[in-house]
Design a protein around this motif. Structure first.
Motif, PDB file in Angstrom:
ATOM      1  N   GLU A 179       0.838  -1.189   0.000  1.00 47.30           N
ATOM      2  CA  GLU A 179       0.000   0.000   0.000  1.00 47.30           C
ATOM      3  C   GLU A 179       0.880   1.249   0.000  1.00 47.30           C
ATOM      4  O   GLU A 179       1.861   1.337   0.741  1.00 47.30           O
ATOM      5  CB  GLU A 179      -0.922   0.004   1.222  1.00 47.30           C
ATOM      6  CG  GLU A 179      -1.966  -1.092   1.205  1.00 47.30           C
ATOM      7  CD  GLU A 179      -2.912  -0.996   0.016  1.00 47.30           C
ATOM      8  OE1 GLU A 179      -3.149   0.130  -0.459  1.00 47.30           O
ATOM      9  OE2 GLU A 179      -3.380  -2.042  -0.450  1.00 47.30           O
ATOM     10  N   GLY A 180       0.514   2.202  -0.836  1.00 46.67           N
ATOM     11  CA  GLY A 180       1.246   3.451  -0.898  1.00 46.67           C
ATOM     12  C   GLY A 180       2.515   3.392  -1.717  1.00 46.67           C
ATOM     13  O   GLY A 180       3.233   4.371  -1.834  1.00 46.67           O
ATOM     14  N   SER A 181       2.806   2.244  -2.299  1.00 46.46           N
ATOM     15  CA  SER A 181       4.038   2.096  -3.054  1.00 46.46           C
ATOM     16  C   SER A 181       3.839   2.526  -4.504  1.00 46.46           C
ATOM     17  O   SER A 181       2.725   2.538  -5.027  1.00 46.46           O
ATOM     18  CB  SER A 181       4.487   0.636  -3.020  1.00 46.46           C
ATOM     19  OG  SER A 181       5.603   0.431  -3.856  1.00 46.46           O
ATOM     20  N   ILE A 182       4.959   2.843  -5.160  1.00 46.18           N
ATOM     21  CA  ILE A 182       4.927   3.045  -6.605  1.00 46.18           C
ATOM     22  C   ILE A 182       4.526   1.724  -7.260  1.00 46.18           C
ATOM     23  O   ILE A 182       4.949   0.657  -6.832  1.00 46.18           O
ATOM     24  CB  ILE A 182       6.305   3.530  -7.099  1.00 46.18           C
ATOM     25  CG1 ILE A 182       6.268   3.846  -8.595  1.00 46.18           C
ATOM     26  CG2 ILE A 182       7.373   2.506  -6.821  1.00 46.18           C
ATOM     27  CD1 ILE A 182       7.566   4.479  -9.075  1.00 46.18           C
ATOM     28  N   ARG A 183       3.664   1.777  -8.270  1.00 46.26           N
ATOM     29  CA  ARG A 183       3.152   0.555  -8.899  1.00 46.26           C
ATOM     30  C   ARG A 183       3.994   0.080 -10.067  1.00 46.26           C
ATOM     31  O   ARG A 183       4.183  -1.126 -10.258  1.00 46.26           O
ATOM     32  CB  ARG A 183       1.714   0.780  -9.416  1.00 46.26           C
ATOM     33  CG  ARG A 183       0.665   1.119  -8.371  1.00 46.26           C
ATOM     34  CD  ARG A 183       0.452  -0.005  -7.374  1.00 46.26           C
ATOM     35  NE  ARG A 183       0.226  -1.313  -7.950  1.00 46.26           N
ATOM     36  CZ  ARG A 183      -0.950  -1.762  -8.397  1.00 46.26           C
ATOM     37  NH1 ARG A 183      -2.013  -0.977  -8.370  1.00 46.26           N
ATOM     38  NH2 ARG A 183      -1.066  -2.999  -8.855  1.00 46.26           N
ATOM     39  N   ALA A 184       4.449   1.024 -10.887  1.00 46.33           N
ATOM     40  CA  ALA A 184       5.171   0.650 -12.105  1.00 46.33           C
ATOM     41  C   ALA A 184       6.286   1.647 -12.363  1.00 46.33           C
ATOM     42  O   ALA A 184       6.146   2.838 -12.078  1.00 46.33           O
ATOM     43  CB  ALA A 184       4.225   0.598 -13.300  1.00 46.33           C
ATOM     44  N   LEU A 185       7.369   1.130 -12.906  1.00 46.59           N
ATOM     45  CA  LEU A 185       8.525   1.974 -13.203  1.00 46.59           C
ATOM     46  C   LEU A 185       9.004   1.682 -14.616  1.00 46.59           C
ATOM     47  O   LEU A 185       9.251   0.525 -14.971  1.00 46.59           O
ATOM     48  CB  LEU A 185       9.655   1.697 -12.205  1.00 46.59           C
ATOM     49  CG  LEU A 185      10.977   2.437 -12.441  1.00 46.59           C
ATOM     50  CD1 LEU A 185      10.784   3.937 -12.300  1.00 46.59           C
ATOM     51  CD2 LEU A 185      12.046   1.946 -11.465  1.00 46.59           C
ATOM     52  N   SER A 186       9.111   2.733 -15.417  1.00 49.14           N
ATOM     53  CA  SER A 186       9.687   2.609 -16.752  1.00 49.14           C
ATOM     54  C   SER A 186      11.198   2.740 -16.645  1.00 49.14           C
ATOM     55  O   SER A 186      11.706   3.668 -16.007  1.00 49.14           O
ATOM     56  CB  SER A 186       9.135   3.709 -17.671  1.00 49.14           C
ATOM     57  OG  SER A 186       9.918   3.811 -18.855  1.00 49.14           O
ATOM     58  N   MET A 187      11.915   1.809 -17.270  1.00 52.44           N
ATOM     59  CA  MET A 187      13.362   1.879 -17.254  1.00 52.44           C
ATOM     60  C   MET A 187      13.900   2.817 -18.323  1.00 52.44           C
ATOM     61  O   MET A 187      15.108   2.988 -18.461  1.00 52.44           O
ATOM     62  CB  MET A 187      13.955   0.478 -17.424  1.00 52.44           C
ATOM     63  CG  MET A 187      13.550  -0.498 -16.331  1.00 52.44           C
ATOM     64  SD  MET A 187      13.808   0.136 -14.648  1.00 52.44           S
ATOM     65  CE  MET A 187      15.589   0.348 -14.646  1.00 52.44           C
ATOM     66  N   ASN A 188      13.009   3.418 -19.096  1.00 56.12           N
ATOM     67  CA  ASN A 188      13.370   4.480 -20.026  1.00 56.12           C
ATOM     68  C   ASN A 188      13.120   5.822 -19.346  1.00 56.12           C
ATOM     69  O   ASN A 188      12.603   5.876 -18.232  1.00 56.12           O
ATOM     70  CB  ASN A 188      12.545   4.357 -21.308  1.00 56.12           C
ATOM     71  CG  ASN A 188      12.746   3.022 -22.000  1.00 56.12           C
ATOM     72  OD1 ASN A 188      11.988   2.081 -21.769  1.00 56.12           O
ATOM     73  ND2 ASN A 188      13.765   2.918 -22.835  1.00 56.12           N
ATOM     74  N   ALA A 189      13.478   6.893 -20.007  1.00 53.76           N
ATOM     75  CA  ALA A 189      13.324   8.217 -19.425  1.00 53.76           C
ATOM     76  C   ALA A 189      11.933   8.793 -19.669  1.00 53.76           C
ATOM     77  O   ALA A 189      11.727  10.002 -19.550  1.00 53.76           O
ATOM     78  CB  ALA A 189      14.382   9.158 -19.989  1.00 53.76           C
ATOM     79  N   PHE A 190      10.963   7.939 -19.985  1.00 50.81           N
ATOM     80  CA  PHE A 190       9.596   8.374 -20.244  1.00 50.81           C
ATOM     81  C   PHE A 190       8.648   7.271 -19.788  1.00 50.81           C
ATOM     82  O   PHE A 190       9.028   6.103 -19.681  1.00 50.81           O
ATOM     83  CB  PHE A 190       9.384   8.661 -21.736  1.00 50.81           C
ATOM     84  CG  PHE A 190       9.758   7.493 -22.616  1.00 50.81           C
ATOM     85  CD1 PHE A 190       8.850   6.473 -22.896  1.00 50.81           C
ATOM     86  CD2 PHE A 190      11.035   7.399 -23.162  1.00 50.81           C
ATOM     87  CE1 PHE A 190       9.195   5.388 -23.686  1.00 50.81           C
ATOM     88  CE2 PHE A 190      11.394   6.316 -23.951  1.00 50.81           C
ATOM     89  CZ  PHE A 190      10.480   5.314 -24.213  1.00 50.81           C
ATOM     90  N   VAL A 191       7.407   7.648 -19.508  1.00 51.75           N
ATOM     91  CA  VAL A 191       6.377   6.667 -19.164  1.00 51.75           C
ATOM     92  C   VAL A 191       5.716   6.220 -20.457  1.00 51.75           C
ATOM     93  O   VAL A 191       5.193   7.042 -21.212  1.00 51.75           O
ATOM     94  CB  VAL A 191       5.330   7.278 -18.209  1.00 51.75           C
ATOM     95  CG1 VAL A 191       4.192   6.292 -17.954  1.00 51.75           C
ATOM     96  CG2 VAL A 191       5.995   7.670 -16.888  1.00 51.75           C
ATOM     97  N   PRO A 192       5.729   4.926 -20.786  1.00 57.87           N
ATOM     98  CA  PRO A 192       5.170   4.459 -22.059  1.00 57.87           C
ATOM     99  C   PRO A 192       3.658   4.582 -22.095  1.00 57.87           C
ATOM    100  O   PRO A 192       2.988   4.660 -21.056  1.00 57.87           O
ATOM    101  CB  PRO A 192       5.603   2.990 -22.109  1.00 57.87           C
ATOM    102  CG  PRO A 192       5.725   2.596 -20.677  1.00 57.87           C
ATOM    103  CD  PRO A 192       6.249   3.814 -19.977  1.00 57.87           C
ATOM    104  N   ARG A 193       3.123   4.561 -23.308  1.00 62.37           N
ATOM    105  CA  ARG A 193       1.674   4.700 -23.464  1.00 62.37           C
ATOM    106  C   ARG A 193       0.913   3.515 -22.894  1.00 62.37           C
ATOM    107  O   ARG A 193      -0.259   3.637 -22.561  1.00 62.37           O
ATOM    108  CB  ARG A 193       1.334   4.894 -24.944  1.00 62.37           C
ATOM    109  CG  ARG A 193       1.766   6.250 -25.479  1.00 62.37           C
ATOM    110  CD  ARG A 193       1.413   6.431 -26.942  1.00 62.37           C
ATOM    111  NE  ARG A 193       2.168   5.524 -27.796  1.00 62.37           N
ATOM    112  CZ  ARG A 193       2.115   5.533 -29.124  1.00 62.37           C
ATOM    113  NH1 ARG A 193       1.333   6.399 -29.741  1.00 62.37           N
ATOM    114  NH2 ARG A 193       2.838   4.684 -29.827  1.00 62.37           N
ATOM    115  N   SER A 194       1.561   2.371 -22.769  1.00 61.79           N
ATOM    116  CA  SER A 194       0.884   1.220 -22.158  1.00 61.79           C
ATOM    117  C   SER A 194       0.537   1.482 -20.698  1.00 61.79           C
ATOM    118  O   SER A 194      -0.333   0.819 -20.134  1.00 61.79           O
ATOM    119  CB  SER A 194       1.754  -0.027 -22.274  1.00 61.79           C
ATOM    120  OG  SER A 194       3.011   0.183 -21.656  1.00 61.79           O
TER     121      SER A 194
END
Length: 379
Positions: free
Chosen positions: A126-141
């Motif tokens: 709870e309260g954690s980050i859910r997803a992390l992009s290993m690129n320098a941008f958040v993908p559209r998915s």
């Protein structure tokens, strides 16, 4: 205080090969006479001559992906040829948008398929980050998802660190954005990124190689290190581009072989880092479309249809090439030139979401498709 769950749900690593990776070079149908006839300079050798690795008597793995052979032999790697999304569009932009949306055609959906998956499952903590992009941008998915972030550059990371260490500045931002949920998400993501010790992350490789290869190796290696440092993150995404091999694709010693070796070695290293962790990791590797069966006049291949997907993990029923292979005879090809798609990528991804990531509502991730279970995962 965060509340740790006891869920056995896997972590998910989604690796998108952007540009249309050549499935016929990643999973070689070496028994097909048309393969060599239509690709006089780009066809890869058959296992009979030691130029590739036989998988099941019909398909072979290129030597460039030899690092993945042990995963296949011990049942943790499944390879799926003639796979993709049923859209008659060979535009990178359109195909990538459709893939990120998780639809079968141009869609009005404003969210990405991974975002919809996250919306229908609880976080590992709870309260954690859910997803992390290993690129320098958040993908559209991941479009539309809460508590997501992108891996910052060293310069950006330094700025975040200064912000975290400046209570007056943080108080100003808190007062400006009080009550705005986006600030809360941004703050949590910032703290999560700062918490990843840069000493545990690999630096840029020093040996001479192309910029793309350095970036790929770094992204895949960092993915493994982040997985080790942050077991609470549910999804890690990686986008590897430059798979558009219109010119001088080559065979042994060619440009594509170099890309495949970087990918194979990077995936093997990623598995080596994540396999000992208590929380299992499932890895999916996919592309927006494959390449045309016949090579072009520039020693390359043009945009096609059926590509290839790979799934790796302890929960994958691997050691198999999962296929409904249509063949390369003229009448079997789509429009007389492309590998026909016989397995919908969404069926494979949905099975991973449901069986390995604990999503009882995987249909919500792909609402415009009637899902079929193909036996990709272990029961």
């Amino acid at each position: 205080m965060t509340t740790r769950t006891t869920s056995p749900r896997d972590r998910f690593v989604a690796i998108f090969l952007k540009g249309g990776a050549d499935g016929l070079s990643m999973c070689i149908p070496y028994r097909e006479k048309a393969y060599r006839r239509l690709r006089p300079t780009t066809a890869l050798p058959s296992p009979d001559h030691g130029g590739s690795i036989d998988l099941d008597g019909t398909f072979a793995l290129p030597r460039a992906l030899a690092a993945l052979e042990p995963l296949f032999r011990d049942g943790r790697l499944a390879i799926v040829p003639a796979c993709g999304l049923p859209i008659a569009d060979r535009s990178h932009f359109n195909a990538q948008a459709v893939l990120d949306a998780g639809t079968g055609a141009t869609s009005e959906l404003a969210t990405g398929w991974i975002a919809r998956h996250l919306a229908s499952t609880p976080p590992q903590e709870e309260g954690s980050i859910r997803a992390l992009s290993m690129n320098a941008f958040v993908p559209r998915s991941l479009r539309g998802a809460d508590r997501v972030a992108a891996m910052p550059s060293p310069e950006c990371r330094a700025s975040l660190q200064r912000l975290a260490e400046s209570p007056p500045l943080r108080r100003v931002l808190e007062s400006l954005y009080r009550g705005d949920p986006s600030w809360s998400a941004a703050r949590d993501a910032m703290e999560a990124l700062i918490a990843i010790d840069p000493k545990t992350l690999p630096g840029v490789p020093t040996e001479p190689e192309s910029t793309a290869r350095r970036e790929w190796r770094l992204a895949l290696e960092r993915t493994g290190h982040v997985a080790c440092a942050r077991p609470d993150i549910d999804v890690l995404t990686v986008e590897l581009d430059t798979w558009d091999t219109h010119v001088q694709q080559g065979a042994i010693g060619g440009a594509l072989e170099t890309k495949l070796r970087t990918l194979g070695d990077g995936l093997a290293e990623l598995v080596a880092l994540t396999d000992p962790l208590p929380r299992p990791t499932t890895i999916a590797v996919f592309t927006e479309f494959g390449r045309r069966v016949a090579e072009n006049g520039n020693g390359g291949t043009d945009h096609g249809r059926g590509g290839v997907a790979m799934f790796i993990g302890r929960g994958i029923a691997g050691g198999r090439v999962i296929h409904r292979w249509p063949g390369l005879r003229p009448r079997a090809l789509e429009d007389g030139r492309d590998v026909r798609i016989t397995i919908d990528l969404r069926d494979l991804l949905a099975e991973v979401l449901e069986k390995r990531l604990g999503n009882p509502a995987a249909q919500q991730a792909f609402p415009e498709h009637d899902l079929e279970v193909l036996g990709l995962t272990r029961s």
